[in-house]
Design a protein around this motif. Sequence first.
Motif, PDB file in Angstrom:
ATOM      1  N   VAL A  45     -63.681 -53.000 -55.309  1.00 40.66           N
ATOM      2  CA  VAL A  45     -64.363 -51.977 -56.114  1.00 40.66           C
ATOM      3  C   VAL A  45     -65.131 -51.047 -55.191  1.00 40.66           C
ATOM      4  O   VAL A  45     -65.894 -51.505 -54.320  1.00 40.66           O
ATOM      5  N   LEU A  46     -64.927 -49.748 -55.374  1.00 41.62           N
ATOM      6  CA  LEU A  46     -65.663 -48.731 -54.627  1.00 41.62           C
ATOM      7  C   LEU A  46     -66.618 -48.023 -55.578  1.00 41.62           C
ATOM      8  O   LEU A  46     -66.189 -47.449 -56.586  1.00 41.62           O
ATOM      9  N   ASP A  47     -67.909 -48.087 -55.262  1.00 42.26           N
ATOM     10  CA  ASP A  47     -68.911 -47.343 -56.032  1.00 42.26           C
ATOM     11  C   ASP A  47     -68.862 -45.896 -55.562  1.00 42.26           C
ATOM     12  O   ASP A  47     -69.423 -45.543 -54.518  1.00 42.26           O
ATOM     13  N   VAL A  48     -68.184 -45.069 -56.313  1.00 39.18           N
ATOM     14  CA  VAL A  48     -67.959 -43.683 -55.912  1.00 39.18           C
ATOM     15  C   VAL A  48     -69.277 -42.906 -55.846  1.00 39.18           C
ATOM     16  O   VAL A  48     -69.502 -42.116 -54.924  1.00 39.18           O
ATOM     17  N   THR A  49     -70.141 -43.136 -56.798  1.00 34.34           N
ATOM     18  CA  THR A  49     -71.394 -42.394 -56.872  1.00 34.34           C
ATOM     19  C   THR A  49     -72.253 -42.612 -55.632  1.00 34.34           C
ATOM     20  O   THR A  49     -72.873 -41.673 -55.114  1.00 34.34           O
ATOM     21  N   GLN A  50     -72.278 -43.839 -55.131  1.00 30.90           N
ATOM     22  CA  GLN A  50     -73.099 -44.142 -53.963  1.00 30.90           C
ATOM     23  C   GLN A  50     -72.379 -43.885 -52.647  1.00 30.90           C
ATOM     24  O   GLN A  50     -72.981 -43.441 -51.671  1.00 30.90           O
ATOM     25  N   SER A  51     -71.077 -44.154 -52.605  1.00 29.49           N
ATOM     26  CA  SER A  51     -70.344 -44.095 -51.339  1.00 29.49           C
ATOM     27  C   SER A  51     -69.736 -42.730 -51.027  1.00 29.49           C
ATOM     28  O   SER A  51     -69.497 -42.413 -49.865  1.00 29.49           O
ATOM     29  N   TYR A  81     -57.385 -48.186 -60.463  1.00 27.43           N
ATOM     30  CA  TYR A  81     -58.091 -48.083 -61.742  1.00 27.43           C
ATOM     31  C   TYR A  81     -59.362 -47.256 -61.564  1.00 27.43           C
ATOM     32  O   TYR A  81     -59.902 -47.163 -60.458  1.00 27.43           O
ATOM     33  N   VAL A  82     -59.828 -46.670 -62.645  1.00 32.61           N
ATOM     34  CA  VAL A  82     -61.108 -45.955 -62.625  1.00 32.61           C
ATOM     35  C   VAL A  82     -61.985 -46.478 -63.753  1.00 32.61           C
ATOM     36  O   VAL A  82     -61.491 -46.980 -64.773  1.00 32.61           O
ATOM     37  N   SER A  83     -63.291 -46.352 -63.557  1.00 29.79           N
ATOM     38  CA  SER A  83     -64.246 -46.765 -64.587  1.00 29.79           C
ATOM     39  C   SER A  83     -65.513 -45.953 -64.426  1.00 29.79           C
ATOM     40  O   SER A  83     -65.927 -45.644 -63.299  1.00 29.79           O
ATOM     41  N   CYS A  84     -66.114 -45.583 -65.534  1.00 35.42           N
ATOM     42  CA  CYS A  84     -67.415 -44.919 -65.502  1.00 35.42           C
ATOM     43  C   CYS A  84     -68.474 -45.946 -65.900  1.00 35.42           C
ATOM     44  O   CYS A  84     -68.513 -46.401 -67.052  1.00 35.42           O
ATOM     45  N   ALA A  85     -69.276 -46.331 -64.914  1.00 31.90           N
ATOM     46  CA  ALA A  85     -70.347 -47.319 -65.097  1.00 31.90           C
ATOM     47  C   ALA A  85     -69.812 -48.572 -65.788  1.00 31.90           C
ATOM     48  O   ALA A  85     -68.910 -49.210 -65.291  1.00 31.90           O
ATOM     49  N   GLY A  86     -70.342 -48.899 -66.945  1.00 30.12           N
ATOM     50  CA  GLY A  86     -69.949 -50.138 -67.609  1.00 30.12           C
ATOM     51  C   GLY A  86     -68.710 -50.033 -68.467  1.00 30.12           C
ATOM     52  O   GLY A  86     -68.381 -50.970 -69.203  1.00 30.12           O
ATOM     53  N   GLY A  87     -68.001 -48.906 -68.395  1.00 33.19           N
ATOM     54  CA  GLY A  87     -66.818 -48.739 -69.235  1.00 33.19           C
ATOM     55  C   GLY A  87     -65.643 -49.583 -68.771  1.00 33.19           C
ATOM     56  O   GLY A  87     -65.635 -50.147 -67.677  1.00 33.19           O
ATOM     57  N   ASP A  88     -64.636 -49.699 -69.629  1.00 34.22           N
ATOM     58  CA  ASP A  88     -63.435 -50.452 -69.292  1.00 34.22           C
ATOM     59  C   ASP A  88     -62.683 -49.800 -68.140  1.00 34.22           C
ATOM     60  O   ASP A  88     -62.752 -48.586 -67.939  1.00 34.22           O
ATOM     61  N   TRP A  89     -61.942 -50.626 -67.402  1.00 31.96           N
ATOM     62  CA  TRP A  89     -61.087 -50.106 -66.342  1.00 31.96           C
ATOM     63  C   TRP A  89     -59.866 -49.435 -66.948  1.00 31.96           C
ATOM     64  O   TRP A  89     -59.258 -49.974 -67.867  1.00 31.96           O
ATOM     65  N   PRO A 109     -63.008 -41.015 -67.351  1.00 27.14           N
ATOM     66  CA  PRO A 109     -63.246 -41.121 -68.800  1.00 27.14           C
ATOM     67  C   PRO A 109     -64.380 -40.201 -69.227  1.00 27.14           C
ATOM     68  O   PRO A 109     -65.368 -40.038 -68.511  1.00 27.14           O
ATOM     69  N   THR A 110     -64.214 -39.604 -70.383  1.00 22.47           N
ATOM     70  CA  THR A 110     -65.246 -38.711 -70.910  1.00 22.47           C
ATOM     71  C   THR A 110     -65.570 -39.106 -72.345  1.00 22.47           C
ATOM     72  O   THR A 110     -64.881 -39.935 -72.947  1.00 22.47           O
ATOM     73  N   GLY A 111     -66.596 -38.493 -72.882  1.00 20.92           N
ATOM     74  CA  GLY A 111     -66.962 -38.742 -74.274  1.00 20.92           C
ATOM     75  C   GLY A 111     -67.347 -40.192 -74.510  1.00 20.92           C
ATOM     76  O   GLY A 111     -68.128 -40.782 -73.768  1.00 20.92           O
ATOM     77  N   GLU A 112     -66.761 -40.791 -75.546  1.00 18.38           N
ATOM     78  CA  GLU A 112     -67.115 -42.155 -75.922  1.00 18.38           C
ATOM     79  C   GLU A 112     -66.688 -43.173 -74.870  1.00 18.38           C
ATOM     80  O   GLU A 112     -67.218 -44.276 -74.807  1.00 18.38           O
ATOM     81  N   ASP A 113     -65.687 -42.817 -74.020  1.00 19.11           N
ATOM     82  CA  ASP A 113     -65.194 -43.743 -72.996  1.00 19.11           C
ATOM     83  C   ASP A 113     -66.069 -43.767 -71.756  1.00 19.11           C
ATOM     84  O   ASP A 113     -65.926 -44.636 -70.903  1.00 19.11           O
ATOM     85  N   ALA A 114     -66.969 -42.825 -71.635  1.00 18.58           N
ATOM     86  CA  ALA A 114     -67.791 -42.724 -70.427  1.00 18.58           C
ATOM     87  C   ALA A 114     -69.187 -43.279 -70.684  1.00 18.58           C
ATOM     88  O   ALA A 114     -69.734 -43.173 -71.774  1.00 18.58           O
ATOM     89  N   VAL A 115     -69.739 -43.881 -69.680  1.00 15.51           N
ATOM     90  CA  VAL A 115     -71.098 -44.409 -69.759  1.00 15.51           C
ATOM     91  C   VAL A 115     -71.891 -43.782 -68.628  1.00 15.51           C
ATOM     92  O   VAL A 115     -71.454 -43.786 -67.482  1.00 15.51           O
ATOM     93  N   ALA A 116     -73.052 -43.241 -68.955  1.00 15.88           N
ATOM     94  CA  ALA A 116     -73.869 -42.577 -67.940  1.00 15.88           C
ATOM     95  C   ALA A 116     -74.252 -43.566 -66.843  1.00 15.88           C
ATOM     96  O   ALA A 116     -74.520 -44.727 -67.105  1.00 15.88           O
ATOM     97  N   GLY A 117     -74.265 -43.099 -65.609  1.00 17.47           N
ATOM     98  CA  GLY A 117     -74.716 -43.956 -64.533  1.00 17.47           C
ATOM     99  C   GLY A 117     -73.812 -44.015 -63.331  1.00 17.47           C
ATOM    100  O   GLY A 117     -74.126 -44.670 -62.354  1.00 17.47           O
ATOM    101  N   GLY A 118     -72.660 -43.360 -63.354  1.00 17.77           N
ATOM    102  CA  GLY A 118     -71.822 -43.348 -62.170  1.00 17.77           C
ATOM    103  C   GLY A 118     -70.379 -43.704 -62.441  1.00 17.77           C
ATOM    104  O   GLY A 118     -69.968 -43.882 -63.579  1.00 17.77           O
ATOM    105  N   ALA A 119     -69.626 -43.809 -61.349  1.00 18.72           N
ATOM    106  CA  ALA A 119     -68.195 -44.070 -61.474  1.00 18.72           C
ATOM    107  C   ALA A 119     -67.735 -45.014 -60.378  1.00 18.72           C
ATOM    108  O   ALA A 119     -68.334 -45.096 -59.312  1.00 18.72           O
ATOM    109  N   ARG A 120     -66.654 -45.753 -60.678  1.00 18.56           N
ATOM    110  CA  ARG A 120     -66.104 -46.705 -59.720  1.00 18.56           C
ATOM    111  C   ARG A 120     -64.588 -46.559 -59.644  1.00 18.56           C
ATOM    112  O   ARG A 120     -63.942 -46.146 -60.601  1.00 18.56           O
ATOM    113  N   ILE A 121     -64.063 -46.907 -58.481  1.00 19.97           N
ATOM    114  CA  ILE A 121     -62.625 -47.020 -58.280  1.00 19.97           C
ATOM    115  C   ILE A 121     -62.300 -48.490 -58.071  1.00 19.97           C
ATOM    116  O   ILE A 121     -62.977 -49.178 -57.295  1.00 19.97           O
TER     117      ILE A 121
END
Length: 207
Positions: A45-51, A81-89, A109-121
């Motif tokens: 997992v890569l924390d995109v927001t931090q890295s 895979y991609v994920s926004c914070a706590g969202g599903d992969w 992911p946007t809208g209901e699929d996205a969770v504020a707080g960052g993104a991961r690969i």
Amino acid sequence: DKAYERVTPKNERAPAMGLFGLVFVGKSFPVDASQVAQISQTNWVLDVTQSVTPAYTDLKEICLFLSSPASLDQSCALGLYVSCAGGDWQYRGCVTASRPSDVFPTAWPTGEDAVAGGARIGVSIEPRAELEHKEAARLGKKEEFAKRVALDLFRYLESFNQGGGHVAQISNDHLVVPANFLDRWFTKFQHKFRRDPDFLTRQTEKA
């Protein structure tokens, strides 16, 4: 996609560091697997927001590549895979020994699929057969989208015959349209798509 969390069979050897690399096209230098957090024998997992950058929505495309010809067994594939914070992969694509690199849209992911707080690969070693099924579904969605775009263009052409423009109908199979009709259609299409990306889906459901 919960399948991302699955660990592959025990008889598979733990992969060596440096198995793969990532590049955010036009936005980053190569990121080696050794720089990505390994959370299990087969998952990273890569924390995109931090890295990479807090402005992760600016990262439109990502290249996934194998580091060497012998990196991956022929029976396996490397899924992205991609994920926004706590969202599903959400699955975006895969590479194999026979196709060791590719570029995929991040399509965060946007809208209901996205969770504020960052993104991961997420990167995962999985049986090749399983990822080939996901690939078929992904490509099928692209084909369906192309059909919807073609249908929108066809309906635009029909509008000329219905009084929407200066057109003369020669026969049931031919229309004379303005020379710039493609430019006019694409401009209209862009405005609709930017305002409402789901309008094509609704059009097809009504058809």
